[in-house]
Design a protein around this motif. Structure first.
Motif, PDB file in Angstrom:
ATOM      1  N   ARG A  42      34.721  37.129  46.878  1.00 27.72           N
ATOM      2  CA  ARG A  42      34.976  38.498  46.419  1.00 27.72           C
ATOM      3  C   ARG A  42      35.634  39.269  47.566  1.00 27.72           C
ATOM      4  N   TRP A 103      41.018  43.724  37.470  1.00 25.18           N
ATOM      5  CA  TRP A 103      39.621  44.036  37.202  1.00 25.18           C
ATOM      6  C   TRP A 103      39.476  45.543  37.335  1.00 25.18           C
ATOM      7  N   SER A 108      35.380  44.928  34.115  1.00 29.68           N
ATOM      8  CA  SER A 108      34.788  44.460  35.380  1.00 29.68           C
ATOM      9  C   SER A 108      33.272  44.269  35.335  1.00 29.68           C
ATOM     10  N   HIS A 113      35.131  41.077  41.603  1.00 31.57           N
ATOM     11  CA  HIS A 113      35.232  39.680  41.171  1.00 31.57           C
ATOM     12  C   HIS A 113      35.958  38.870  42.238  1.00 31.57           C
ATOM     13  N   SER A 114      35.749  37.562  42.224  1.00 34.05           N
ATOM     14  CA  SER A 114      36.459  36.679  43.153  1.00 34.05           C
ATOM     15  C   SER A 114      37.954  36.952  43.086  1.00 34.05           C
ATOM     16  N   THR A 117      41.341  35.509  40.337  1.00 34.03           N
ATOM     17  CA  THR A 117      40.820  35.157  39.014  1.00 34.03           C
ATOM     18  C   THR A 117      41.589  35.848  37.894  1.00 34.03           C
ATOM     19  N   ASN A 131      40.339  45.418  41.122  1.00 34.11           N
ATOM     20  CA  ASN A 131      39.333  44.775  41.969  1.00 34.11           C
ATOM     21  C   ASN A 131      38.844  45.753  43.042  1.00 34.11           C
ATOM     22  N   TRP A 167      37.696  48.187  40.406  1.00 31.53           N
ATOM     23  CA  TRP A 167      36.756  47.877  39.333  1.00 31.53           C
ATOM     24  C   TRP A 167      36.103  49.126  38.747  1.00 31.53           C
TER      25      TRP A 167
END
Length: 197
Positions: A42, A103, A108, A113-114, A117, A131, A167
Motif C-alpha cells: 500500500r 481508488w 475504496s 489499496h496496494s 491494482t 489511492n 481514497w
C-alpha cells in the motif's frame, strides 16, 4: 484554481511508476507512519511534505541519486500520459472512467489499496488518480497565463501542492486537473508521495 489554461515546456525527467510504498518508506526510515497497514505494498500515508523531504534526503544518501518530489507541472504532464496523450484528453489519469484507474470514495471501502491494482495510464504509471494524494514540490498559488518552461510555482507562500485525489474523496478530486494544498507540516491519512528524478 485550475485556470487559466497555459502552455508549459518541461525538460526530460523520470517519475515513479507507483506511489512510494510502505515497504520502501520503512526500508529507508526504519518506521511506518501509515494508518492502513497490513500490506506493505500500500502507499505510505500520514506523511507531511516535511517528512517527505527527510525521506528523500535519506534515500539519496543511501542510493547516491538525486530523487525529489515532482513539480506540479511534471506531475500533471505525467498524469495526463505525457506525449502519448496529445490526441486525447482524459478526465482521470488514463481513462474517462474513474473506477478503471482510481481508488476513491465510491470504491475504496474507506481505505488505501496496494499500488498497481488499477489500470495504468498511457505512460505505465499507476494510481495518479486516487489511492493517496501526492505531495508536489511547489508552493500553492494561482496559475500564470503566460507560457512557461520548467515552472516551479510561486517563490513565496506557506502551503504546498497536493495532486491526484485519494481514497477519501469523490471522483471530482481524482481528475488530473484538480488541485489541492496543505501546510508542509500537516499529516493526513490520505496523503503520500511519488518520487521524481
Amino acid at each position: 484554481r485550475e485556470k487559466p489554461v497555459h502552455s508549459v515546456t518541461l525538460s526530460d525527467y523520470y517519475i515513479g511508476e507507483t506511489e512510494v510504498t510502505q515497504e520502501l518508506w520503512e526500508a529507508v526510515m526504519g518506521s511506518n507512519p501509515s494508518r492502513f497497514t497490513g500490506d506493505n505494498q500500500r502507499p505510505v500515508e500520514n506523511v507531511s511534505w516535511n517528512d517527505c523531504q527527510e525521506f528523500i534526503k535519506k534515500l539519496n544518501r543511501l542510493t547516491g541519486k538525486e530523487f525529489r518530489l515532482p513539480t506540479e507541472a511534471e506531475w500533471e504532464y505525467a498524469a495526463r500520459g505525457g506525449k502519448y496523450s496529445k490526441d486525447y484528453v482524459y478526465k482521470y489519469s488514463g481513462s474517462n472512467n474513474s473506477d478503471e484507474v482510481a481508488w476513491y470514495w465510491w470504491n475504496s471501502d474507506r481505505t488505501t489499496h496496494s499500488v498497481k491494482t488499477k489500470e495504468a495510464n498511457k505512460l505505465g504509471l499507476y494510481d495518479m488518480s486516487g489511492n493517496v494524494y501526492e505531495w508536489c514540490n511547489d508552493r500553492y498559488g494561482d496559475y500564470q497565463s503566460n507560457s512557461q518552461t520548467n515552472p516551479t510555482g510561486p517563490s513565496e507562500g506557506e502551503s504546498r501542492v497536493l495532486r491526484g485525489g485519494s481514497w477519501l474523496y469523490f471522483d471530482r478530486s481524482v481528475r488530473v486537473s484538480d488541485r489541492a494544498y496543505s501546510s508542509p507540516g500537516s499529516h493526513a491519512y490520505s496523503s503520500g508521495l511519488r518520487l521524481a528524478l
